[in-house]
Design an enzyme around this catalytic site. Structure first.
Site, short mmCIF file in Angstrom:
data_model
loop_
_atom_site.label_atom_id
_atom_site.label_comp_id
_atom_site.label_asym_id
_atom_site.label_seq_id
_atom_site.Cartn_x
_atom_site.Cartn_y
_atom_site.Cartn_z
N LYS A 125 0.84 -1.20 0.00
CA LYS A 125 0.00 0.00 0.00
C LYS A 125 0.88 1.25 0.00
O LYS A 125 0.40 2.36 0.17
CB LYS A 125 -0.90 0.01 1.24
CG LYS A 125 -1.97 -1.07 1.26
CD LYS A 125 -2.99 -0.81 2.37
CE LYS A 125 -2.55 -1.39 3.71
NZ LYS A 125 -3.59 -1.27 4.76
N LYS A 183 2.91 1.98 2.31
CA LYS A 183 3.01 2.49 3.69
C LYS A 183 4.04 1.65 4.43
O LYS A 183 4.23 0.46 4.13
CB LYS A 183 1.65 2.34 4.39
CG LYS A 183 0.61 3.34 3.94
CD LYS A 183 -0.81 2.99 4.39
CE LYS A 183 -0.97 2.84 5.89
NZ LYS A 183 -2.40 2.63 6.26
N1 C2G Z 1 -9.35 4.31 14.70
C1 C2G Z 1 -10.25 5.03 15.50
N2 C2G Z 1 -9.92 6.26 15.94
C2 C2G Z 1 -8.71 6.80 15.63
C3 C2G Z 1 -7.79 6.08 14.84
C4 C2G Z 1 -8.13 4.82 14.38
O1 C2G Z 1 -11.37 4.54 15.80
N3 C2G Z 1 -8.42 8.05 16.11
C5 C2G Z 1 -9.74 2.98 14.23
C6 C2G Z 1 -9.77 2.89 12.70
O2 C2G Z 1 -11.01 3.36 12.19
C7 C2G Z 1 -9.58 1.38 12.48
C8 C2G Z 1 -8.71 0.96 13.68
O3 C2G Z 1 -8.80 2.02 14.65
O4 C2G Z 1 -10.84 0.71 12.55
C9 C2G Z 1 -7.26 0.76 13.29
O5 C2G Z 1 -6.78 1.98 12.73
P1 C2G Z 1 -5.62 1.90 11.64
O6 C2G Z 1 -4.49 1.10 12.19
O7 C2G Z 1 -5.37 3.28 11.13
O8 C2G Z 1 -6.33 1.01 10.53
P2 C2G Z 1 -6.41 1.27 8.96
O9 C2G Z 1 -5.14 1.87 8.50
O10 C2G Z 1 -7.69 1.96 8.73
O11 C2G Z 1 -6.41 -0.23 8.41
O12 C2G Z 1 -8.03 -3.55 5.47
C10 C2G Z 1 -8.30 -2.38 6.18
C11 C2G Z 1 -7.06 -1.81 6.84
O13 C2G Z 1 -6.23 -2.77 7.42
C12 C2G Z 1 -7.53 -0.83 7.92
#
Ligand code: C2G
Length: 127
Positions: free
Chosen positions: A41, A43
């Site tokens: 991705k 990242k």
């Molecule tokens: N999250 C949240 N509040 C935040 C930051 C993150 O509720 N301030 C939630 C996100 O919505 C997600 C979870 O925490 O449900 C994990 O966040 P990330 O690690 O940023 O996940 P993401 O990059 O959205 O990865 O296949 C989908 C991806 O793997 C999702």
């Protein structure tokens, strides 16, 4: 329940999501993005998959951590772990990659926690 994420630089926004997700049933699986999946991705997480997995496994709300290696593994995951509800933060609301799961289980989007993100933490630490 099942949720997906990178969970890098673990913070209270992640914890609050996991806590609320865990309250929806009795067993929470977290599919954690692998370093290779993240690279695909464009990242790179600060912490390796192993460290991110270790930290998630220490959270009382999390029952099992599995690798998220591909975008298209979600239907298999729902079947393999007999998932009733896929839970994601609101930033994924309506995303077809999760909406498609509604043919197999419930899909619930929970509000994100405002004011915190792994990106913000990284930027704050730089100054
Ligand atoms: N999250 C949240 N509040 C935040 C930051 C993150 O509720 N301030 C939630 C996100 O919505 C997600 C979870 O925490 O449900 C994990 O966040 P990330 O690690 O940023 O996940 P993401 O990059 O959205 O990865 O296949 C989908 C991806 O793997 C999702």
């Amino acid at each position: 329940m099942l949720t997906y994420g990178t969970y890098d630089l673990l913070h209270y926004g992640h914890i609050r999501l996991l806590r609320r997700a865990s309250k929806l049933g009795d067993y929470l699986v977290v599919a954690l993005s692998t370093d290779e999946f993240n690279a695909g991705k464009g990242k790179a997480s600060f912490y390796s998959y192993g460290v991110r997995k270790e930290m998630l496994e220490s959270i009382r709300y999390v029952d099992l951590v599995i690798p998220e290696e591909r975008w298209d593994q979600k239907i298999d995951d729902v079947k393999k772990y007999d998932i009733d509800i896929v839970v994601m933060g609101g930033d994924w609301r309506g995303d077809p990659r999760f909406e498609v799961l509604k043919d197999y289980c419930e899909v619930v989007y929970l509000d994100r926690t405002d004011g915190i993100s792994s990106t913000d933490v990284k930027n704050e630490l730089k100054h």
